[in-house]
Design a protein around this motif. Structure first.
Motif, PDB file in Angstrom:
ATOM      1  N   UNK A  32       1.820 -52.254  15.172  1.00  0.00           N
ATOM      2  CA  UNK A  32       1.532 -52.394  13.741  1.00  0.00           C
ATOM      3  C   UNK A  32       2.185 -53.636  13.141  1.00  0.00           C
ATOM      4  N   UNK A  33       3.114 -54.230  13.851  1.00  0.00           N
ATOM      5  CA  UNK A  33       3.877 -55.389  13.363  1.00  0.00           C
ATOM      6  C   UNK A  33       2.971 -56.462  12.783  1.00  0.00           C
ATOM      7  N   UNK A  34       3.378 -57.006  11.646  1.00  0.00           N
ATOM      8  CA  UNK A  34       2.653 -58.115  11.061  1.00  0.00           C
ATOM      9  C   UNK A  34       1.874 -57.724   9.823  1.00  0.00           C
ATOM     10  N   UNK A  35       0.943 -58.573   9.464  1.00  0.00           N
ATOM     11  CA  UNK A  35       0.166 -58.413   8.239  1.00  0.00           C
ATOM     12  C   UNK A  35      -1.285 -58.096   8.570  1.00  0.00           C
ATOM     13  N   UNK A  36      -1.817 -57.101   7.871  1.00  0.00           N
ATOM     14  CA  UNK A  36      -3.188 -56.637   8.056  1.00  0.00           C
ATOM     15  C   UNK A  36      -3.931 -56.721   6.732  1.00  0.00           C
ATOM     16  N   UNK A  37      -5.181 -57.157   6.791  1.00  0.00           N
ATOM     17  CA  UNK A  37      -6.016 -57.241   5.588  1.00  0.00           C
ATOM     18  C   UNK A  37      -6.978 -56.055   5.556  1.00  0.00           C
TER      19      UNK A  37
END
Length: 145
Positions: A32-37
């Motif tokens: 899940x690490x990081x940025x999701x749009x």
């Protein structure tokens, strides 16, 4: 003999530092690490497009930040716990570093992000650049940003 006198304390502190790190990574976001749009939400076969809202979810350590690019709506911080493919969001805060983050007690403040509770449980599925979050009959679809 003199070398071993220095070696033992060094090894002790090295082992201690690795054990201390495990406390910080017990809830590591992993995939899940990081940025999701957020691109869409599907409910019972009906899909609502969210691209125009520019909503982003960013996972790091034990916090999830919900925000819009361009600061269209307030930023929200959630604590989250990940267990297998289950994701539990709890204790949402209105992100305000200058005045102090404020605990959100009114779930209606989260409606912009399509969240309808102060504590929410999802099941999730990830691939290389896609994330699906399921909550009841809703599926949140994200792409890696």
């Amino acid at each position: 003999m003199n070398k071993t006198i220095f070696l033992y304390p060094f090894l002790f502190f090295l082992i201690l530092s690795f054990s201390a790190c495990s406390f910080e990574t017990d809830n590591a976001p992993g995939e899940l690490e990081g940025t999701w749009r957020l691109i869409s939400i599907e409910t019972e076969g009906r899909t609502v497009d969210y691209l125009d809202k520019n909503i982003f979810w960013s996972f790091q350590s034990k916090l999830l930040q919900l925000e819009t690019k361009g600061d269209i709506y307030m930023r929200v911080l959630y604590y989250y716990k990940k267990d297998g493919n289950t994701l539990v969001l709890s204790s949402p805060y209105r992100y305000d570093r200058e005045n102090g983050d404020e605990l959100i007690t009114d779930p209606s403040l989260l409606e912009f992000y399509a969240i309808d509770g102060l504590e929410v449980t999802f099941t999730f599925q990830t691939s290389k650049d896609k994330l699906l979050l399921r909550e009841g009959n809703r599926v949140f679809k994200f792409v890696k940003f």
